[in-house]
Design an enzyme around this catalytic site. Structure first.
Site, PDB file in Angstrom:
ATOM      1  N   ASP A 129      40.219  70.015   6.851  1.00 30.98           N
ATOM      2  CA  ASP A 129      40.252  71.058   5.824  1.00 30.98           C
ATOM      3  C   ASP A 129      40.735  70.446   4.520  1.00 30.98           C
ATOM      4  O   ASP A 129      41.190  69.312   4.485  1.00 30.98           O
ATOM      5  CB  ASP A 129      41.166  72.221   6.246  1.00 30.98           C
ATOM      6  CG  ASP A 129      42.505  71.735   6.768  1.00 30.98           C
ATOM      7  OD1 ASP A 129      43.012  70.718   6.244  1.00 30.98           O
ATOM      8  OD2 ASP A 129      43.048  72.362   7.689  1.00 30.98           O
ATOM      9  N   ASP A 156      43.181  70.977   1.168  1.00 28.56           N
ATOM     10  CA  ASP A 156      44.220  71.717   0.473  1.00 28.56           C
ATOM     11  C   ASP A 156      44.176  71.324  -0.996  1.00 28.56           C
ATOM     12  O   ASP A 156      43.828  70.193  -1.335  1.00 28.56           O
ATOM     13  CB  ASP A 156      45.601  71.366   1.048  1.00 28.56           C
ATOM     14  CG  ASP A 156      45.730  71.835   2.491  1.00 28.56           C
ATOM     15  OD1 ASP A 156      45.163  72.896   2.818  1.00 28.56           O
ATOM     16  OD2 ASP A 156      46.373  71.134   3.290  1.00 28.56           O
ATOM     17  N   ASP A 204      55.651  64.698   2.987  1.00 24.82           N
ATOM     18  CA  ASP A 204      56.311  63.981   4.076  1.00 24.82           C
ATOM     19  C   ASP A 204      56.079  62.469   4.071  1.00 24.82           C
ATOM     20  O   ASP A 204      57.024  61.688   4.073  1.00 24.82           O
ATOM     21  CB  ASP A 204      55.971  64.602   5.448  1.00 24.82           C
ATOM     22  CG  ASP A 204      54.492  64.870   5.675  1.00 24.82           C
ATOM     23  OD1 ASP A 204      53.662  64.490   4.807  1.00 24.82           O
ATOM     24  OD2 ASP A 204      54.149  65.434   6.727  1.00 24.82           O
TER      25      ASP A 204
END
Ligand code: ATP
Ligand code: MG
Length: 435
Positions: free
Chosen positions: A52, A54, A142
């Protein structure tokens, strides 16, 4: 900052979803900046098909909402915009910063200040979370490989964290101080393990040591979030690798302690049983089929449940079926304080377990009920796994269930007529031998 006006042939517009491109160009037209970020960019650079896309932008959620009719704002702590295109959802997040109390508060200019500090109910330590600029947005992500921004129209790749070279070196590197970032959100340890397994990357050594020693931090995380992460690990298409990686990094016990306990007691069949199910799951996902999360959990907890059942039987519980029911409920209940299995899945898991004996002993009366049951397929797959692993010997009965799914209704009736009327063991055996 490294800004590469990228000529990387892997970053091509045709790999990017049309919907994501539409969102970016609409934001641009209104004077906002907008970039693809995270897993989509990472996977493109690896030549993989992104799952996907983002988008990160300097528009606030309300500004995003005003630009799209098909937009919903979600999330309480951080509002995110979801732009819906049929079944595809494009997630648009406003750049945000993740400030430490003691650091450079003089040069951040928050658009919106939220007074959240301390622990959230998901167990994350929230430093002052505020909207920020793109560079701050990169710092709060992260891993360096997840901190790359790509602007497809000018073909610009922005890389504040050296993510591009870490992708080339196949390294998972925490952005910032690994201990602090893991303490802030211990789920990042599970994410490190998942990406290392999925991408065949190494976790940078300091972070790896922490992953292997700080698993206890996961106790702070809500069981609901740990359940979601467990599914991403086990049902993300790389379940076998993730299972091994969780074992190697001593994290599995924080997700399914009763399973880990049996593994450590050298229970002979539990690991092969789980690995076989994960292998099947990986294959199904690999060819685009769906998987039912109840199935993998029913596999994981099967032996802990059987163990408890034997214990209860030894402790004078007499009725076999009642004991099975009791053990099932108890094992699922104990699991809730680690990974919270949604109620609906709990019912499915119990169905799969409780129907095993009916599948093994079909009668005139119960066979039509079992066959029409909405969990029949999962129960049948579960029996197949048990037979394959040598746990039960009912191959002929399994073949009978396979056949009955393939014939027409008339033939199904005939097959069922030949079954015994009740499940008394001797009768059943005789009938099957005759057949
Ligand atoms: P996947 O292929 O599993 O979707 P992903 O990298 O896209 O991988 P997501 O969970 O979709 O992972 O998150 C999107 C991005 O948000 C990540 O790439 C990362 O930049 C950021 N992110 C997600 N979770 C965290 C977290 N716990 N801490 C910091 N940043 C995070
Ligand atoms: Mg993603």
């Amino acid at each position: 900052m490294t800004q590469i006006s990228s000529s990387n042939p892997l970053l091509t517009i045709d790999k990017i979803s049309k919907q994501a491109l539409t969102v970016i160009s609409t934001l641009h037209q209104s004077g906002f900046s907008a970039y693809l970020v995270g897993g989509g960019v990472r996977d493109m650079l690896l030549g993989l098909l992104p799952k996907d896309f983002d988008i990160a932008t300097d528009a606030t959620p309300d500004e995003v909402k005003s630009l799209f009719r098909n937009c919903r704002l979600i999330g309480r702590r951080f509002r995110l915009a979801h732009i819906l295109f049929g079944r595809e959802i494009i997630e648009v997040a406003t750049f945000r910063a993740n400030h430490e109390e003691d650091s450079h508060s003089s040069h951040h200019k928050p658009i919106d200040y939220r007074q959240h500090s301390g622990h959230t109910k998901d167990g994350m330590i929230v430093r002052d979370n505020v909207y920020g600029d793109i560079e701050e947005d990169a710092q709060r992500r992260d891993f360096s490989i997840n901190g790359l921004y790509f602007e497809p129209y000018s073909h610009t790749l922005i890389d504040y964290a050296n993510g591009h070279s870490d992708i080339e070196n196949k390294t998972i590197r925490v952005i910032g101080d690994p201990l602090q970032r893991f303490q802030e959100d211990p789920v990042r340890m599970l994410r490190a393990v998942r990406f290392s397994a999925k991408l065949d990357f190494n976790i940078e050594s300091q972070a790896k040591k922490l992953v292997q020693s700080q698993g206890h931090l996961l106790h702070k995380i809500s069981p609901a979030r740990l359940f979601d992460e467990s599914l991403k690990l086990l049902q993300g298409g790389y379940g076998v690798k993730c299972f091994h990686a969780l074992q190697e990094n001593h994290l599995f016990s924080y997700l399914f302690p009763s399973v880990q306990k049996l593994i450590e007691q050298k229970h002979e069949t539990i690991s092969p049983f789980i690995l076989q199910a994960l292998k099947n799951t990986d294959q199904r996902i690999g060819i685009g089929k769906t998987v039912n999360p109840a199935f993998i959990v029913s596999v994981l907890l099967w032996y802990p449940m059987l163990k408890l059942k034997s214990k209860l039987l030894a402790d004078n519980q007499e009725n076999e079926f009642q004991t099975l029911l009791l053990a099932s409920q108890e094992v699922l209940k104990q699991q809730q304080s680690y990974t919270a299995i949604p109620k609906r899945l709990g019912f499915m898991i119990k169905d799969i377990w409780l129907m095993q004996s009916r599948l093994e002993k079909p009668t005139k009366k119960n066979a039509p009920v079992v066959l029409a049951h909405k969990r029949f397929r999962a129960t049948y797959d579960f029996l197949e796994l048990r037979i394959k692993m040598g746990e039960t010997q009912h191959q002929n009965i399994f073949n009978w269930w396979t056949e009955i799914q393939e014939v027409d209704e008339g033939e199904q009736q005939q097959m069922m007529q030949k079954l015994p009327s009740n499940s008394s063991k001797n009768k059943r055996k005789k009938r099957f031998i005759k057949k």
